[in-house]
Design a protein around this motif. Sequence first.
Motif, short mmCIF file in Angstrom:
data_model
loop_
_atom_site.label_atom_id
_atom_site.label_comp_id
_atom_site.label_asym_id
_atom_site.label_seq_id
_atom_site.Cartn_x
_atom_site.Cartn_y
_atom_site.Cartn_z
N GLU A 17 2.22 1.65 -3.49
CA GLU A 17 1.18 2.15 -4.38
C GLU A 17 0.91 3.63 -4.13
O GLU A 17 0.71 4.39 -5.08
N MET A 18 0.93 4.04 -2.85
CA MET A 18 0.70 5.44 -2.54
C MET A 18 1.83 6.32 -3.09
O MET A 18 1.58 7.37 -3.67
N GLU A 49 0.82 -1.20 0.00
CA GLU A 49 0.00 0.00 0.00
C GLU A 49 0.86 1.26 0.00
O GLU A 49 0.54 2.23 -0.68
N ARG A 50 1.97 1.23 0.76
CA ARG A 50 2.89 2.37 0.76
C ARG A 50 3.49 2.58 -0.62
O ARG A 50 3.57 3.71 -1.11
N GLU A 66 3.71 5.60 -5.61
CA GLU A 66 3.56 5.62 -7.07
C GLU A 66 2.46 6.59 -7.49
O GLU A 66 2.63 7.37 -8.43
N THR A 67 1.34 6.56 -6.78
CA THR A 67 0.23 7.46 -7.09
C THR A 67 0.64 8.91 -6.90
O THR A 67 0.35 9.76 -7.76
N VAL A 68 1.30 9.21 -5.80
CA VAL A 68 1.75 10.58 -5.54
C VAL A 68 2.73 11.02 -6.61
O VAL A 68 2.68 12.16 -7.09
#
Length: 153
Positions: free
Chosen positions: A121-122, A118-119, A124-126
């Motif tokens: 992915e976060m 999740e970290r 990557e999203t940011v």
Amino acid sequence: MLAELAACSAAYSTIKKAIEQGRELVDCGKSIGAFVTAEEDLKEKVEKKKNSVFTKVLGKSGDDFEEFLALDKLKEQKRTLESHMRLYGRPGLYDDWVAYQAQMRRQRKEALRKAQREREEMVETVTVVAGVGIGATAAIGALIGLFWYFKGF
């Protein structure tokens, strides 16, 4: 490390007192959980220190003996706890406890892996959002620059 050892000792003494007073092991389940959690934290801390860059570069430190004694004390307390569970608990309690610990370790590892994913992915999203934001800002700036350039003609 001392905090974890103190937590182990406190939980152990609570369990031992409860058993000496004739109470059931179920009554001290919270203390058993605290004991196991503190034990795992202590082992993790020792392992992390052992694999640390500083330890590898600088060599062994002076508190290795202290760590050894702490782990040895913990091992002795664990043996005593096993004995109490086998003597005063229901038949098969200790074996069930060992299986439960293994299951909980797997669940904690899976939770750590999930949190790590999740970290990632976060991050990557940011990163994507920041890239899009920077690109949009650059595009708007270019359009404004072109507008001013052609407005001057």
